[in-house]
Design a protein around this motif. Sequence first.
Motif, PDB file in Angstrom:
ATOM      1  N   THR A 492       0.849  -1.197   0.000  1.00 34.00           N
ATOM      2  CA  THR A 492       0.000   0.000   0.000  1.00 34.00           C
ATOM      3  C   THR A 492       0.888   1.251   0.000  1.00 34.00           C
ATOM      4  O   THR A 492       0.993   1.935  -1.008  1.00 34.00           O
ATOM      5  N   HIS A 493       1.574   1.531   1.101  1.00 37.72           N
ATOM      6  CA  HIS A 493       2.346   2.772   1.218  1.00 37.72           C
ATOM      7  C   HIS A 493       3.380   2.930   0.107  1.00 37.72           C
ATOM      8  O   HIS A 493       3.408   3.942  -0.604  1.00 37.72           O
ATOM      9  N   HIS A 520      -7.434  10.505  -3.029  1.00 39.64           N
ATOM     10  CA  HIS A 520      -6.879   9.201  -2.660  1.00 39.64           C
ATOM     11  C   HIS A 520      -5.366   9.253  -2.423  1.00 39.64           C
ATOM     12  O   HIS A 520      -4.754   8.225  -2.110  1.00 39.64           O
ATOM     13  N   PHE A 521      -4.782  10.432  -2.561  1.00 39.92           N
ATOM     14  CA  PHE A 521      -3.350  10.615  -2.318  1.00 39.92           C
ATOM     15  C   PHE A 521      -3.076  11.476  -1.079  1.00 39.92           C
ATOM     16  O   PHE A 521      -1.917  11.705  -0.731  1.00 39.92           O
ATOM     17  N   LYS A 522      -4.115  11.939  -0.425  1.00 39.41           N
ATOM     18  CA  LYS A 522      -3.979  12.880   0.684  1.00 39.41           C
ATOM     19  C   LYS A 522      -3.082  12.306   1.787  1.00 39.41           C
ATOM     20  O   LYS A 522      -3.319  11.217   2.297  1.00 39.41           O
ATOM     21  N   ASP A 523      -2.035  13.051   2.128  1.00 42.75           N
ATOM     22  CA  ASP A 523      -1.147  12.791   3.274  1.00 42.75           C
ATOM     23  C   ASP A 523      -0.196  11.606   3.098  1.00 42.75           C
ATOM     24  O   ASP A 523       0.663  11.374   3.956  1.00 42.75           O
ATOM     25  N   THR A 524      -0.321  10.837   2.021  1.00 44.03           N
ATOM     26  CA  THR A 524       0.464   9.603   1.913  1.00 44.03           C
ATOM     27  C   THR A 524       1.969   9.870   1.890  1.00 44.03           C
ATOM     28  O   THR A 524       2.745   9.190   2.575  1.00 44.03           O
ATOM     29  N   MET A 525       2.412  10.840   1.108  1.00 45.89           N
ATOM     30  CA  MET A 525       3.850  11.078   0.992  1.00 45.89           C
ATOM     31  C   MET A 525       4.451  11.529   2.316  1.00 45.89           C
ATOM     32  O   MET A 525       5.575  11.145   2.659  1.00 45.89           O
ATOM     33  N   ILE A 527       3.244  10.801   5.376  1.00 46.99           N
ATOM     34  CA  ILE A 527       3.252   9.624   6.247  1.00 46.99           C
ATOM     35  C   ILE A 527       4.419   8.713   5.890  1.00 46.99           C
ATOM     36  O   ILE A 527       5.122   8.180   6.763  1.00 46.99           O
ATOM     37  N   ASN A 528       4.678   8.529   4.589  1.00 46.90           N
ATOM     38  CA  ASN A 528       5.803   7.696   4.166  1.00 46.90           C
ATOM     39  C   ASN A 528       7.135   8.294   4.610  1.00 46.90           C
ATOM     40  O   ASN A 528       8.071   7.570   4.988  1.00 46.90           O
ATOM     41  N   ALA A 529       7.243   9.616   4.531  1.00 44.48           N
ATOM     42  CA  ALA A 529       8.476  10.274   4.969  1.00 44.48           C
ATOM     43  C   ALA A 529       8.682  10.080   6.468  1.00 44.48           C
ATOM     44  O   ALA A 529       9.813   9.836   6.931  1.00 44.48           O
ATOM     45  N   LEU A 530       7.608  10.184   7.254  1.00 50.51           N
ATOM     46  CA  LEU A 530       7.710   9.942   8.696  1.00 50.51           C
ATOM     47  C   LEU A 530       8.110   8.492   8.964  1.00 50.51           C
ATOM     48  O   LEU A 530       8.892   8.209   9.886  1.00 50.51           O
ATOM     49  N   ALA A 531       7.594   7.568   8.152  1.00 54.29           N
ATOM     50  CA  ALA A 531       7.971   6.163   8.300  1.00 54.29           C
ATOM     51  C   ALA A 531       9.464   5.973   8.065  1.00 54.29           C
ATOM     52  O   ALA A 531      10.132   5.205   8.777  1.00 54.29           O
ATOM     53  N   LYS A 821     -13.948   1.216  12.135  1.00 55.86           N
ATOM     54  CA  LYS A 821     -14.913   1.448  11.071  1.00 55.86           C
ATOM     55  C   LYS A 821     -14.436   2.567  10.172  1.00 55.86           C
ATOM     56  O   LYS A 821     -13.774   3.491  10.617  1.00 55.86           O
ATOM     57  N   GLY A 822     -14.857   2.495   8.913  1.00 55.80           N
ATOM     58  CA  GLY A 822     -14.571   3.584   7.995  1.00 55.80           C
ATOM     59  C   GLY A 822     -13.430   3.264   7.060  1.00 55.80           C
ATOM     60  O   GLY A 822     -12.386   2.762   7.484  1.00 55.80           O
ATOM     61  N   ILE A 823     -13.624   3.528   5.767  1.00 61.59           N
ATOM     62  CA  ILE A 823     -12.575   3.371   4.761  1.00 61.59           C
ATOM     63  C   ILE A 823     -12.113   4.765   4.364  1.00 61.59           C
ATOM     64  O   ILE A 823     -12.780   5.435   3.571  1.00 61.59           O
ATOM     65  N   PRO A 824     -11.020   5.252   4.907  1.00 58.12           N
ATOM     66  CA  PRO A 824     -10.530   6.561   4.461  1.00 58.12           C
ATOM     67  C   PRO A 824     -10.211   6.544   2.973  1.00 58.12           C
ATOM     68  O   PRO A 824      -9.853   5.507   2.407  1.00 58.12           O
ATOM     69  N   ASN A 825     -10.339   7.707   2.344  1.00 57.82           N
ATOM     70  CA  ASN A 825     -10.031   7.825   0.929  1.00 57.82           C
ATOM     71  C   ASN A 825      -8.592   7.456   0.610  1.00 57.82           C
ATOM     72  O   ASN A 825      -8.293   6.978  -0.490  1.00 57.82           O
ATOM     73  N   SER A 826      -7.695   7.719   1.554  1.00 58.31           N
ATOM     74  CA  SER A 826      -6.271   7.636   1.229  1.00 58.31           C
ATOM     75  C   SER A 826      -5.486   6.942   2.333  1.00 58.31           C
ATOM     76  O   SER A 826      -5.996   6.676   3.421  1.00 58.31           O
ATOM     77  N   ILE A 827      -4.222   6.666   2.019  1.00 58.22           N
ATOM     78  CA  ILE A 827      -3.286   6.089   2.986  1.00 58.22           C
ATOM     79  C   ILE A 827      -2.756   7.247   3.817  1.00 58.22           C
ATOM     80  O   ILE A 827      -1.685   7.791   3.558  1.00 58.22           O
ATOM     81  N   SER A 828      -3.531   7.652   4.796  1.00 59.06           N
ATOM     82  CA  SER A 828      -3.247   8.890   5.515  1.00 59.06           C
ATOM     83  C   SER A 828      -2.745   8.656   6.930  1.00 59.06           C
ATOM     84  O   SER A 828      -2.691   9.571   7.746  1.00 59.06           O
ATOM     85  N   ILE A 829      -2.359   7.402   7.234  1.00 57.61           N
ATOM     86  CA  ILE A 829      -1.763   7.087   8.534  1.00 57.61           C
ATOM     87  C   ILE A 829      -0.886   5.858   8.347  1.00 57.61           C
ATOM     88  O   ILE A 829      -1.127   5.064   7.416  1.00 57.61           O
TER      89      ILE A 829
END
Length: 829
Positions: A492-493, A520-525, A527-531, A821-829
Amino acid sequence: MEEHQRSSSSAKPFSKINGKVVIISEGQSAPGNSLLLRICSCTEDTPAESGEGKFSEEAYLRNGESNNFHGMKTTTYKVKFQVKPDFGIPGALVIKSQHKQKLFLQSATLEIINQNIHFNCNSWIYPFKNTNADRIFFSNTSYLPNQTPSGLRGLRRRELEQLRGNSTGERKEWDRIYDYDCYNDLGNPDKGREHARPVLGGYLYPYPRRVRTGRPRSNQDPLTESRPEKGKLDIYVPSDEQLSPKKLSELISNAVQATVHFLIPQTVQKGSRSFSSFEETSSIFSGKRSQVVEKWVKETLKKMVPDKLYKEVIHASKKTPLKLPLPQIIAENQLAWLDDQEFGRQTLAGINPTHIKRLKDFPPKSKSGVSSSITISHIEHSLDGVPFQEARGTMVILDHHDYLMPFLSIINRKGACVYASRTILYSRSDGTLKPLAIELSLPGCSCGKQQINRVFVPASEGTEAALWQLAKAHVAANDTVYHQLISHWLKTHAVVEPFIIATRRQLSEMHPIHRLLDPHFKDTMHINALARSILINSGGILEKILFSGEISMELSSKLYKEWRFDEQALPADLLKRGLVHSDPNSPTGVELLFDYPYAVDGLDVWTAIKTWVTDFCSIFYKDDDSVEADSELKAWWREIRTVGHGDKSNSPWYEMTTCSNLVQILTILIWITSGLHAVVNFGQYAYAGYPLNRPGLCQKFIPEEGTFEFAEFLKDPDQYYLKMLPEKFEMSIGVALAEVLSRHTSDELYLGQRPSEWTANEEVQQKFEKFNEELQKIEKKIKARNRNPELKNRQGPAKIPYNLLYPGTSNIGSKEGITGKGIPNSISI
């Protein structure tokens, strides 16, 4: 002369266009006259030249009115633009900031006689002295490249050129430049040889690309990028990809609360590194705590996290943290996790339901053709009286053998005790999965001794039952590592980041596909940088809590070699794993073989997404030729295949030649970022929050008869089990991580939700409403399934309803916390 000037001026009078601009403040001073705004017409000014549109006079913000929006101060300013009568329809907003600080522009709206033209900006505006470039925003009307209004063509080209940059220099906070780099920043050789890590990306270690930061190379290794200063979390991501200040603050606060809670309960005693009983492990959730953080806890934690976060944790340790709920796996029944039915159910409805597959050969074979040691005699007594040949057709396998075997010698030399496992299960008449046998393997020695295999079978009491529980713990450790490194991080990430980079570089903001994908791209980059800073780096949290340790990302690279984009479609994945039949009469093309909650709910969500994407694309692409004619789309897809996923350029990819292929590509991408990520992420606290259920490593092998360890085991099997698991510190860090990753944030948007006025196209809005209605129907189906007592895999002995694919279409912001519950639009965490 004056009369002539007045008459000339009156011959070309200016009209006015009113507008409003919404800015979110962070304590900055008002922008006043320091923000220069112009609007650009869709009509070309000089057709024979550059294709630039007509521009208004410069305008300024004035008469700001402030209010509170989701806890942030927002100010709405009025603005008036002077334009010539033949100006036409505005299509772009161009801003030059001479303000001393950055400003967050939420939106802008222009008021034309019979309509409002909306700009959904959501972007930081940095001072011109830093960026040396104006900011360009396009209205929420979408255009394919060859349909772009003539006056906007030049701005469309210019904006993309700015975003691509020139692949040189170190990136700064204010940059909006997207280019590619390898994962060459996970190691820190300047800190010592033990912190060196291979560069991921290229022939030796193929991997998806990440966004380039351009930091200088390390002193000890010219291939490795230097790490940021210790304690800094601000690794570069383009400014539009940064977490909102509110979300970043919320994320850090959650991490501090979770870490404090789990690191300093009463159970942490100096010199006591493991729990003494199963009951004691539950006490870490009680909220009881000591006022003293033990020295060894401090020292270990300080090595793992940045200074800023470490100081916040120690400061917070002096306060009383929030009491966290019991993980669902022990909330209803503290011993449910020991049940074989629950063990089988979690392969179908837990946090890693994507790895189990149909058993093709019995006994199972490795890729090299070597057969397993599991025989019919091992399993026939567990088949509930069903003949082997009849049960054979319903058997499945959880296979962690082939990919782990080459790494076990290295892993086990580092102090872990790890097997490669194969677990065979079969589907009973009531739909539940029953484990039949577990094979645990070790590589042979250099002297030529063959691979060592041990087979364990279920037992209800005595020594055999205790050994069976040890074997299940080793399987769970295998599955935990695969889940974190492959199912979650890699699939995913990591695989999505190249799609984000290519979208920003090749698809204009006004391109309809850019608008479709953007939520669907919100916050992903970020979060990946923090990872890369905290989780997957050398000495990071995953290296501490997983048995794969310092070779974790190398293992991830090996599994990326097997990744194919076309197989990420849910129906294709289920077919490959042999868990469905092909069914041309089904909307998904497949038919399920048994009660599989992930697949049942997932196929509903997949179908809804595909229908929405089909409806959306049909509005802009009337036939296959219109796909072929889209120059930006072709460049986007080419760059993803040859650069972003360039190490997989020779694997099968869809051709961007037909509407059906475009729909399939977009459906897969949206499924990965929404449904698939929700499945593998938001159940972590429910299941892995109790580390006995899903340990990340084992410290002891299963003892063999006649050894000292076996005598120790016989004396107290439960205590041996606890000593086999990670120490308290590693357990606590793992639980804290699961708690943080499982939280929904307060500003999350879920599948079927979008900001208002995201598009000006009424037909698109109608199709999106249809999508939302379908998701609401799916929610009702999921609730009904969870209430159906005949569907035993929906809850299982632990009584955990399967809600990981519950869309959550209503009540924006109400699902903050650990809800499952809930499917967020994006990989935001």
